[in-house]
Design an enzyme around this catalytic site. Structure first.
Site, PDB file in Angstrom:
ATOM      1  N   GLY A 264       0.813  -1.204   0.000  1.00 34.31           N
ATOM      2  CA  GLY A 264       0.000   0.000   0.000  1.00 34.31           C
ATOM      3  C   GLY A 264       0.842   1.247   0.000  1.00 34.31           C
ATOM      4  O   GLY A 264       0.314   2.368   0.051  1.00 34.31           O
ATOM      5  N   ASP A 265       2.166   1.093  -0.038  1.00 37.18           N
ATOM      6  CA  ASP A 265       3.087   2.230  -0.079  1.00 37.18           C
ATOM      7  C   ASP A 265       4.267   1.830  -0.954  1.00 37.18           C
ATOM      8  O   ASP A 265       4.157   0.914  -1.754  1.00 37.18           O
ATOM      9  CB  ASP A 265       3.507   2.628   1.338  1.00 37.18           C
ATOM     10  CG  ASP A 265       3.826   4.116   1.473  1.00 37.18           C
ATOM     11  OD1 ASP A 265       4.509   4.640   0.576  1.00 37.18           O
ATOM     12  OD2 ASP A 265       3.393   4.739   2.443  1.00 37.18           O
ATOM     13  N   ASP A 266       5.412   2.490  -0.790  1.00 39.25           N
ATOM     14  CA  ASP A 266       6.576   2.181  -1.620  1.00 39.25           C
ATOM     15  C   ASP A 266       7.024   0.738  -1.408  1.00 39.25           C
ATOM     16  O   ASP A 266       7.039   0.238  -0.277  1.00 39.25           O
ATOM     17  CB  ASP A 266       7.733   3.115  -1.264  1.00 39.25           C
ATOM     18  CG  ASP A 266       7.367   4.582  -1.430  1.00 39.25           C
ATOM     19  OD1 ASP A 266       6.679   4.920  -2.423  1.00 39.25           O
ATOM     20  OD2 ASP A 266       7.761   5.392  -0.568  1.00 39.25           O
TER      21      ASP A 266
END
Length: 483
Positions: A264-266
């Protein structure tokens, strides 16, 4: 640190991780080689003289019984062998529910196929600790961080709701497995979305002030926050908040290899401290190799450099990178107040599909720990090389902006082919306060990326130290035995 991939939810990682690392992380690869009859064979930094199973100490893998005290007893018992060939603790198949426990140096934690470590759902299992000295405050709130380190241990490892594994001042520590660590992070994600967090969520694996660390053949799922602050498979729902896959932070000599990440992020976020705290701590992240990474991250980057980069990021290589349905490939994130530098970044070979941006850089990434940062502390971004890039279904080729009066320099792009999405942006390149050169780039880039005709951007040919580490072949018999 080395990371290696198996499948969508399995991590085949060999790494001497870092995360939140803070001092001299060395990463090595640990890969299970074979299982013949009752013998398990794997590769590791070093083999161990002594072996024990969690069941030898009364562990129950029923997914309901807490094994926290069992883990602590087992590790305390095995720590006596640190100077006598080391020890390994084996987790047989089963679901091992636990709160935090501490690991020691010259130690291997081995999860057999079918073994799952389940993080406790009791928030009380994770006491608060001070914020990282290079960050000055928590990332989720002004308070401390949830963790689980009994203060009488200088080296510890904890698995909590989000599967937090933490090692401080550790030497030669290995997690090798064909098993899974399940952080059960939804409880924490819900609190984040409802703005009920006053302190920072735990990370899945965190190693600090350590060296010769290896993590491999693991599947990590549903971390409360950053997964590894280290070949792995890392998965979390694409809408889960701040679930960075791997965060080498103020680390040196790290290999992230053959890793599959859904986040959900990098997928990989390279960092080195935040504003005035990172400047004071002054520990760069350097000598990093990211190889054969596959990433899915619809709202974030495949590889992010920053935004917390105030100790500096340099000498990073990335090769054979693949992404599907991700926001950007390599993204540079910084701002006035960060200081330091991002330099000597070399990327060779990216295959990208369904992207918002291919090239993205910004000097206006806000977010500061407190008002005490120096707005005159300007970062330096220089010598950023990309070559052999193929992308399709892309909305915008490049969105690259430096800082007025502090331009980003030394970009080089060569042999780049970008196929546009059906609904693509009319403006394909936005270049502000940057400079560099290009060759063989489609669609043609901004004029400030001057076309140099036929040329190839540099990619170093010499090996970095972490690529020259040789592993040993280790084995144990997969039946319980008391020491």
């Amino acid at each position: 640190m080395v990371f290696t991939q198996q499948s969508a939810v399995s991590i085949n990682l060999v790494a001497s991780l870092l995360l939140l690392g803070l001092v001299n992380f060395s990463i090595v690869e640990c890969r299970r080689l074979a299982s013949t009859g009752s013998d398990v064979t794997y590769s590791a930094i070093n083999c161990r003289k002594h072996t024990a199973f969690l069941t030898d100490f009364g562990g129950k893998g029923d997914g309901k019984t807490s094994n926290t005290l069992v883990f602590r007893s087992a590790i305390q018992n095995l720590s006596q062998f640190a100077n006598d060939g080391g020890a390994q603790l084996v987790l047989p198949p089963g679901k091992w529910l636990t709160g935090s426990f501490n690991l020691t140096s010259h130690f291997t934690l081995y999860l057999q196929l079918g073994a799952v470590i389940l993080a406790s759902q009791d928030e009380g299992d994770y006491p608060l600790i001070e914020p990282l000295p290079s960050y000055g405050t928590g990332r989720d709130g002004p308070g401390g961080r949830h963790n689980s380190n009994p203060k009488n241990y200088s080296v510890y490892c904890c698995f909590d709701d989000f599967d937090v594994v933490r090692v401080i001042c550790g030497t030669e520590f290995v997690i090798c497995a064909n098993g899974t660590i399940d952080g059960q992070g939804s409880l924490w994600w819900e609190k984040f979305h409802k703005k009920k967090l006053k302190n920072t969520r735990p990370y899945l694996i965190e190693l600090m002030y350590s060296k010769k660390i290896q993590i491999s053949n693991l599947t990590l799922i549903d971390s409360p926050s950053w997964f590894v602050h280290p070949d792995l498979t890392i998965t979390a729902p694409v809408d889960s908040p701040n679930t960075d896959g791997i965060d080498p932070d103020s680390c040196k000599n790290v290999k992230i290899q053959d890793v599959f990440i859904v986040s959900g992020d990098d997928c990989v976020a390279v960092k080195s401290g935040w504003d005035e705290y990172g400047i004071k701590f002054n520990m760069p992240t350097e000598q990093i190799i990211i190889r054969r990474l596959t990433c899915i991250s619809p709202d974030s980057a495949v590889i992010a450099l920053g935004s917390e980069m105030s100790g500096g990021i340099k000498n990073l290589r990335a090769e054979d990178i693949r992404a599907i349905n991700s926001e950007s490939a390599v993204r540079i994130k910084t701002a006035p107040g960060r200081g330091a530098y991002v330099k000597n970044i070399f990327v060779d070979g990216m295959n990208l599909k369904t992207m918002k941006y291919v090239f993205w850089a910004t000097g206006a990434y806000g977010q500061h720990p407190d008002p005490g940062y120096d707005p005159k502390a300007l970062p330096r971004v220089d010598r950023i090389n990309y070559r052999n890039v193929v992308a399709e279904d892309v909305e915008m080729a490049g969105n690259m902006g430096g800082i007025e009066g502090d331009p980003f320099t030394g970009f080089c792009l060569s042999n780049v082919t970008i196929g546009l999405a059906e609904k693509h942006k009319k403006l394909q390149w936005n270049c502000t306060d940057i400079s560099g050169v290009s060759s063989g780039v489609t669609p043609p880039p901004c004029e400030v990326l001057k076309d140099k005709g036929k040329m190839e951007c540099e990619y170093p040919s010499e090996k970095i130290p972490i690529d020259m580490v040789e592993l040993k072949t280790c084995s144990f018999t997969s039946s319980s035995q008391m020491l």
